[in-house]
Design an enzyme around this catalytic site. Structure first.
Site, PDB file in Angstrom:
ATOM      1  N   LYS A  28       0.862  -6.453  -6.471  1.00  0.00           N
ATOM      2  CA  LYS A  28       1.641  -6.825  -5.288  1.00  0.00           C
ATOM      3  C   LYS A  28       0.758  -6.874  -4.039  1.00  0.00           C
ATOM      4  CE  LYS A  28       5.228  -4.117  -4.147  1.00  0.00           C
ATOM      5  NZ  LYS A  28       5.105  -3.544  -2.779  1.00  0.00           N
ATOM      6  N   SER A  29      -0.071  -5.858  -3.844  1.00  0.00           N
ATOM      7  CA  SER A  29      -0.925  -5.821  -2.643  1.00  0.00           C
ATOM      8  C   SER A  29      -1.852  -7.034  -2.604  1.00  0.00           C
ATOM      9  CB  SER A  29      -1.786  -4.554  -2.654  1.00  0.00           C
ATOM     10  OG  SER A  29      -0.976  -3.427  -2.507  1.00  0.00           O
TER      11      SER A  29
ATOM     12  N   GLN B 160      -1.755  -0.667   5.178  1.00  0.00           N
ATOM     13  CA  GLN B 160      -1.020  -1.721   5.882  1.00  0.00           C
ATOM     14  C   GLN B 160      -1.481  -1.800   7.333  1.00  0.00           C
ATOM     15  OE1 GLN B 160       3.123  -0.821   5.273  1.00  0.00           O
ATOM     16  NE2 GLN B 160       3.045  -1.345   3.098  1.00  0.00           N
TER      17      GLN B 160
ATOM     18  N   ASP C 153       2.128   5.254  -4.028  1.00  0.00           N
ATOM     19  CA  ASP C 153       3.363   4.658  -4.555  1.00  0.00           C
ATOM     20  C   ASP C 153       3.784   5.262  -5.894  1.00  0.00           C
ATOM     21  OD1 ASP C 153       3.563   2.997  -2.359  1.00  0.00           O
ATOM     22  OD2 ASP C 153       2.498   1.337  -3.324  1.00  0.00           O
TER      23      ASP C 153
ATOM     24  N   ARG D 141      11.202   8.970   0.011  1.00  0.00           N
ATOM     25  CA  ARG D 141      11.054   9.122  -1.448  1.00  0.00           C
ATOM     26  C   ARG D 141      11.094  10.571  -1.912  1.00  0.00           C
ATOM     27  NH1 ARG D 141       6.954   3.986  -2.674  1.00  0.00           N
ATOM     28  NH2 ARG D 141       8.684   2.540  -2.993  1.00  0.00           N
TER      29      ARG D 141
ATOM     30  N   ARG E 135      11.088   1.507  -6.588  1.00  0.00           N
ATOM     31  CA  ARG E 135      10.366   2.515  -7.379  1.00  0.00           C
ATOM     32  C   ARG E 135      11.259   3.714  -7.716  1.00  0.00           C
ATOM     33  NH1 ARG E 135       5.597  -0.039  -7.585  1.00  0.00           N
ATOM     34  NH2 ARG E 135       4.823  -0.894  -5.631  1.00  0.00           N
TER      35      ARG E 135
HETATM   36  C1  S3P Z   1       0.224  -1.213   0.631  1.00  0.00           C
HETATM   37  C2  S3P Z   1      -0.076  -0.022   1.258  1.00  0.00           C
HETATM   38  C3  S3P Z   1       0.705   1.204   1.080  1.00  0.00           C
HETATM   39  C4  S3P Z   1       1.664   1.128  -0.104  1.00  0.00           C
HETATM   40  C5  S3P Z   1       2.361  -0.210  -0.184  1.00  0.00           C
HETATM   41  C6  S3P Z   1       1.349  -1.334  -0.308  1.00  0.00           C
HETATM   42  C7  S3P Z   1      -0.625  -2.390   0.888  1.00  0.00           C
HETATM   43  O1  S3P Z   1       1.481   1.423   2.250  1.00  0.00           O
HETATM   44  O2  S3P Z   1       2.621   2.158  -0.048  1.00  0.00           O
HETATM   45  O3  S3P Z   1       3.237  -0.261  -1.300  1.00  0.00           O
HETATM   46  O4  S3P Z   1      -0.532  -3.375   0.130  1.00  0.00           O
HETATM   47  O5  S3P Z   1      -1.406  -2.344   1.833  1.00  0.00           O
HETATM   48  P1  S3P Z   1       0.874   2.181   3.536  1.00  0.00           P
HETATM   49  O6  S3P Z   1      -0.205   1.371   4.081  1.00  0.00           O
HETATM   50  O7  S3P Z   1       2.020   2.297   4.506  1.00  0.00           O
HETATM   51  O8  S3P Z   1       0.439   3.519   3.020  1.00  0.00           O
END
Ligand code: S3P
Length: 450
Positions: free
Chosen positions: A28-29, A176, A327, A358, A403
């Site tokens: 996904k990322s 993020q 996650d 969570r 999740r």
């Molecule tokens: C992600 C960063 C994580 C993760 C999310 C995906 C990303 O969040 O929990 O599912 O793709 O950069 P945070 O940056 O808020 O920790």
């Protein structure tokens, strides 16, 4: 998930052993980033193995709204014709990022240094999540944000017409936020610097380099220092998205707790910034092996083999590992319920601001299923009952969190009484083939008749 989603209940129960090969979807990322960087390159980026979950589809729609052409061909390959750094168009309507924190935060970063205005919204889960962590550093570039109280969506971002580069130390360990700053830095002249105390997933840095940006990373006493040179010309790429370790976690953990199971999960990215769960499971005594370990596209990749593990032990998860498995705590807490002794998870305050709180969502469901849980602001402890001793028999609210939904469905594969979740629809945000994949392995997971 969009506001019009139709909730449906799902149940899972103990039954057959799980056996076979679990081909989980793309990461996904990496999928979000491939679409966004594709939109910022001039020419055609080709993406194979893109996750076709709702979160990523929402990002694809957003890229169209900013002027890129995004198409899927009949073979499932995605083609993005980008507009170039500095070439974004102003969207004609509100950008709806659905359930996706990654989508909205990265896209806000992407547009914050262009002279355009965009308004963002999302579902009830996303509208409750904090955006100040992104709009604070974006303000340093010269962007302005107008949101609801507490920095909540809907929110309008006025991009900076004359952006300045920024040096920013992350106050929370968040890929993020790091990515939002780096994406904003693309259209600022000069050097943008991000410093992180703990290494978070580094897909943005890796992919920016792949597209031809200059990104230098240095480990220094103050943390990991990332330097990006602004205004690069990004060159379109051909990207093959590896399979998602965060999705692999569900069939892997199901195999560990369901009697007689033996499951192979091929081609899983084992980037050290993502693989903390698998290390933790092995420390707990899981029969989890890496087969065919190799490198692909600069990332370590392996086939994971998970077998039923009746003698799991609770452990203390090192807080320094939290970012690499952030996650995966929900599904880890399910495995912990079937281990003997306590599993202690500290340094995890961030879990309270994910798609749901969570810690609270898991603690309630676990307790309702007969498992003792202690919790504090940034820690929780699951007191394992050992294999064969977990009652189950609970109906759990999943609070629009994919999740949480998948974790409790996996749990029901090994509890005495079946587990029920109030809504299976959000699973489609990240793992649209979860149900057929799991039932294909032999799992007794079903939708309740309406
Ligand atoms: C992600 C960063 C994580 C993760 C999310 C995906 C990303 O969040 O929990 O599912 O793709 O950069 P945070 O940056 O808020 O920790």
């Amino acid at each position: 998930m969009s506001a019009h989603h139709q909730p449906f209940r799902m149940t899972s129960r103990r039954g057959h052993a799980l056996r076979g090969v679990a081909r989980v979807p793309g990461d996904k990322s990496i999928s979000h980033r491939a679409l966004i960087l594709g939109a910022l390159a001039v020419g055609e980026t080709r993406i194979e193995g893109l996750l076709e979950g709702q979160d990523v589809l929402d990002t694809a729609s957003a890229m169209r709204a900013f002027g890129a052409t995004v198409e899927r061909d009949a073979d499932g390959v995605w083609h993005v014709h980008g507009v170039g750094v500095g070439g974004l168009a102003e969207p004609a309507d509100v950008i709806d990022c659905g359930n996706s924190g990654t989508g909205v935060r990265l896209i806000m970063g992407m547009m914050a240094t262009s002279p355009i205005t965009a308004t963002f919204t999302g579902d009830a889960s996303l509208r409750s999540r904090p955006m100040g962590r992104v709009t604070d550093p974006l303000a340093l570039f010269g962007a302005r944000a107008h949101g609801r109280r507490g920095g909540r969506l809907p929110m309008t971002i006025e991009g900076a017409a004359d952006p300045v580069p920024v040096s920013y130390t992350l106050p929370v360990a968040s890929a993020q936020v790091k990515s939002a700053v780096l994406l904003a830095g693309l259209n600022a002249p000069g050097e943008t610097v991000v410093i992180e105390h703990e290494a978070t997933r580094d897909h943005t840095e890796r992919m920016l380099r792949g597209f031809g940006a200059r990104v230098e990373v240095e480990d220094r006493p103050e943390g990991r220092v990332i330097r990006l040179t602004g205004r690069p010309e990004l060159r379109p790429q051909s990207i093959s998205v590896p399979r998602d370790p965060s999705s692999a976690a569900f069939p892997v953990c199901a195999a560990l707790i369901a009697e007689g199971s033996d499951v192979l999960v091929p081609n899983i990215g084992l980037n050290p910034t993502r693989a903390g769960l698998f290390t933790t499971l092995r420390e707990m005594g899981a029969d989890l092996t890496y087969e065919n370990l190799r490198e692909e596209g600069g990332e370590p990749v392996a086939d994971l083999r998970a077998r039923f593990s009746p003698d799991l032990r609770g452990i203390e998860v090192p807080p320094a590992r939290a970012a690499s498995m952030i996650d995966e705590y929900p599904i880890l807490s399910v495995v912990a319920a079937f281990a003997s002794g306590a599993t202690v998870m500290r340094g995890v305050r961030e879990l309270r601001v994910k798609e749901s709180d969570r810690i609270d969502a898991m603690a309630r469901g676990l307790r309702a299923a007969g498992v003792e849980v202690e919790e504090g602001d940034d820690w929780w402890i699951v007191h394992g009952r050992g294999h064969g001793n977990v009652a189950g028999g609970a109906l759990v609210e999943i609070r629009l969190d994919h999740r949480i939904a998948m974790s409790f469905l996996v749990m029901g594969l090994a509890t005495d009484q079946m587990m029920t979740i109030d809504d299976g629809a959000p699973i489609a945000t990240s793992f649209p083939v979860f149900e057929p994949l799991m039932t294909g392995l032999g799992a007794a997971i079903a939708r309740d008749a309406a």
